[in-house]
Design an enzyme around this catalytic site. Structure first.
Site, PDB file in Angstrom:
ATOM      1  CB  ALA A  40      -0.915   0.006   1.080  1.00  0.00           C
ATOM      2  CD  GLU A 135       4.802  -5.978   4.989  1.00  0.00           C
ATOM      3  OE1 GLU A 135       5.634  -5.482   5.895  1.00  0.00           O
ATOM      4  OE2 GLU A 135       4.083  -5.213   4.460  1.00  0.00           O
ATOM      5  CG  ASN A 179      17.282  -3.033   3.491  1.00  0.00           C
ATOM      6  OD1 ASN A 179      17.756  -4.356   3.477  1.00  0.00           O
ATOM      7  ND2 ASN A 179      16.415  -2.986   4.664  1.00  0.00           N
ATOM      8  CG  LEU A 219      23.897   1.820   0.318  1.00  0.00           C
ATOM      9  CD1 LEU A 219      24.988   2.357  -0.394  1.00  0.00           C
ATOM     10  CD2 LEU A 219      24.333   0.523   1.062  1.00  0.00           C
ATOM     11  N   GLY A 223      22.953   6.817   0.859  1.00  0.00           N
ATOM     12  CA  GLY A 223      22.515   7.200  -0.464  1.00  0.00           C
ATOM     13  C   GLY A 223      22.043   5.904  -1.202  1.00  0.00           C
ATOM     14  CG  ASP A 244       8.566   7.531  11.561  1.00  0.00           C
ATOM     15  OD1 ASP A 244       9.064   6.794  11.506  1.00  0.00           O
ATOM     16  OD2 ASP A 244       7.333   7.483  11.846  1.00  0.00           O
ATOM     17  N   GLY A 249      11.866   3.268   2.617  1.00  0.00           N
ATOM     18  CA  GLY A 249      12.036   2.610   1.391  1.00  0.00           C
ATOM     19  C   GLY A 249      10.975   2.344   0.454  1.00  0.00           C
ATOM     20  CG  ASP A 250       7.502   0.637   1.967  1.00  0.00           C
ATOM     21  OD1 ASP A 250       8.229  -0.268   1.516  1.00  0.00           O
ATOM     22  OD2 ASP A 250       6.895   0.618   3.125  1.00  0.00           O
ATOM     23  N   GLY A 285       4.950   8.613  10.261  1.00  0.00           N
ATOM     24  CA  GLY A 285       4.241   7.679   9.833  1.00  0.00           C
ATOM     25  C   GLY A 285       4.847   7.261   8.255  1.00  0.00           C
TER      26      GLY A 285
END
Ligand code: RIB
Length: 304
Positions: A40, A135, A179, A219, A223, A244, A249-250, A285
């Protein structure tokens, strides 16, 4: 159209000065309930950047389903393929510390019942690119990747959370996003000896070469490193005050998919995705922290 096949969660994120150790209770300073799930989040990031997005996912018939999907609907993601099943909506328990680092536990619930056959051939035929994460059920991911390849779609896998992927699965990919932890698991699954003497560049080049795909290694503050079409690209991160890092990454992966789909070359697309990920770290978030295309372009312009 970008077809995202992946998870939907409701995130319950607690803030605390530090992450608790095993068996320890720490007092938090507040909490945020907001939509998440790697699938999502990536769909939402790509849509905010302007891509037409269809999300194939599964939620329950419970009270968490609506808040988990609301932001995707508001952003204009096509949700007609989302299944409502007799299983709980996925839920993530997150703790974020004072430096913005997090720990996450996911109860996948309905996400594990998402099947390749929930995506009909007509929907797949409309997809330019298919984007998946780990997931959902790995076997269903493989089944959809095989169908996507046969349908002529570009295929992208974000191997998060990290899994050992079989060589047959890696052979179905045009682009792998990982990652450092996920890179190590991927090399192990592929049976590639990656002793520590090898540099990250060498590892990424080896994986990309063996499976004839592009590999992007994120990374964090150091970077992004990528090997695509036989060339190595290194992109610096955009310095921001991180509040946060949940879902950064998403955001990177969703915007990278969108940027490549609209024809940005590798250096440009990697820089665009890195800018979006940096901005996503400046608010609390996952989806609620993701930037618009205008915000991404402003950061790119100010750092040119
Ligand atoms: O990548 C961040 C996401 O991981 C969170 O939104 C949470 O739901 C988990 O899936």
């Amino acid at each position: 159209m970008l077809l995202v096949f992946g998870s939907v969660n409701l995130d319950i994120a607690f803030r605390a000065d530090r992450l608790p150790a095993a068996g320890e209770t720490v007092m938090g300073s507040g909490y945020l309930v907001s939509p998440g799930g790697k699938g999502a989040n990536q769909a939402h990031a790509a849509r905010l950047f302007g891509a037409p997005v269809t999300l194939a996912a599964a939620v329950g018939r419970d009270a968490f389903a609506e808040p988990a999907l609301a932001r995707l609907a508001a952003a204009g993601c096509e949700l007609g393929t989302v299944q409502r099943l007799d299983a709980p909506t996925g839920c993530a328990g997150i703790v974020v510390d004072a430096r913005g680092e997090n720990q996450i536990v996911v109860a996948p619930g309905a996400n594990l019942a998402l099947c390749s056959h929930h995506v009909d051939d007509a929907t797949l035929a409309r997809a330019h690119t298919v984007l998946l994460q780990m997931e959902t059920d790995p076997a269903q991911n493989t089944a959809l990747l095989a169908r996507a390849r046969a349908a002529g779609c570009q295929t992208i896998l974000n191997n998060a959370p990290a899994r050992r992927l079989a060589p047959e699965v890696l052979a179905l990919l045009d682009l792998l996003v990982v990652n450092e932890t996920e890179l190590a698991a991927t090399l192990e699954g592929a049976g590639i000896q990656a002793n520590d003497a090898r540099t990250q560049v060498e590892k990424v080049e080896m994986l990309a070469g063996r499976f004839e795909m592009a590999v992007v290694l994120t990374l964090g503050a150091k970077g992004v490193l990528a090997c695509a079409e036989g060339r190595v690209h290194e992109v610096a991160s955009f310095p921001v005050d991180a509040v946060d890092t949940t879902g950064a990454g998403d955001t990177f992966t969703g915007v990278l998919a969108a940027a490549r789909m609209e024809g940005q070359d590798w250096p440009q697309a990697l820089r665009t995705a890195a800018a979006a990920a940096a901005l996503a770290c400046t608010k609390a978030g996952a989806q609620v922290a993701q930037p618009t295309r205008t915000e991404v372009n402003a950061l790119l312009a100010s750092s040119a």
